[in-house]
Design a protein around this motif. Structure first.
Motif, PDB file in Angstrom:
ATOM      1  N   ILE A  67     -15.326  14.020 -49.330  1.00 40.51           N
ATOM      2  CA  ILE A  67     -14.937  15.218 -48.588  1.00 40.51           C
ATOM      3  C   ILE A  67     -14.019  16.062 -49.454  1.00 40.51           C
ATOM      4  O   ILE A  67     -13.261  15.539 -50.279  1.00 40.51           O
ATOM      5  N   CYS A  68     -14.100  17.374 -49.259  1.00 45.56           N
ATOM      6  CA  CYS A  68     -13.207  18.288 -49.958  1.00 45.56           C
ATOM      7  C   CYS A  68     -11.798  18.135 -49.388  1.00 45.56           C
ATOM      8  O   CYS A  68     -11.627  18.108 -48.175  1.00 45.56           O
ATOM      9  N   VAL A  69     -10.801  17.998 -50.254  1.00 45.56           N
ATOM     10  CA  VAL A  69      -9.448  17.786 -49.772  1.00 45.56           C
ATOM     11  C   VAL A  69      -8.650  19.085 -49.641  1.00 45.56           C
ATOM     12  O   VAL A  69      -7.476  19.057 -49.304  1.00 45.56           O
ATOM     13  N   ALA A  70      -9.274  20.218 -49.897  1.00 45.34           N
ATOM     14  CA  ALA A  70      -8.601  21.491 -49.660  1.00 45.34           C
ATOM     15  C   ALA A  70      -8.339  21.627 -48.161  1.00 45.34           C
ATOM     16  O   ALA A  70      -9.172  21.252 -47.341  1.00 45.34           O
ATOM     17  N   SER A  71      -7.179  22.160 -47.806  1.00 39.39           N
ATOM     18  CA  SER A  71      -6.767  22.154 -46.406  1.00 39.39           C
ATOM     19  C   SER A  71      -7.655  23.037 -45.534  1.00 39.39           C
ATOM     20  O   SER A  71      -7.775  22.807 -44.342  1.00 39.39           O
ATOM     21  N   ASP A  72      -8.293  24.024 -46.128  1.00 37.80           N
ATOM     22  CA  ASP A  72      -9.099  24.953 -45.338  1.00 37.80           C
ATOM     23  C   ASP A  72     -10.594  24.656 -45.451  1.00 37.80           C
ATOM     24  O   ASP A  72     -11.418  25.499 -45.149  1.00 37.80           O
TER      25      ASP A  72
END
Ligand SMILES: [Zn+2]
Length: 76
Positions: A37-42
């Motif tokens: 999963i992408c760990v960027a908050s948005d």
């Protein structure tokens, strides 16, 4: 040290159809590809990547911020 309470881990497990993070990890610990999963908050983009992926990028996510569930949890 494991971190099974990481919010992205819960999101990833849920996206893969698991109610429990521990069940998700148990099924994927020995896999040759592991949900990431992408760990960027948005961004909650998910993809199947190599288990040790720490900075993967995929088409739908313009950043190199994909981490596999095993990396996020601290299992590898
Ligand atoms: Zn992203």
């Amino acid at each position: 040290m494991f971190n099974l309470s990481h919010p992205k881990l819960g999101t990833l497990a849920e996206a893969e159809g698991y109610a429990e993070v521990a069940d998700f990890l148990g099924d994927h610990t020995l896999g040759s590809v592991v949900p990431a999963i992408c760990v960027a908050s948005d961004c909650d983009h998910t993809a199947d990547l190599e288990p040790d992926q720490r900075a993967g990028s995929r088409e739908a996510c313009g950043r190199a911020s994909m981490k596999s569930g095993l990396v996020i949890s601290g299992m590898i």
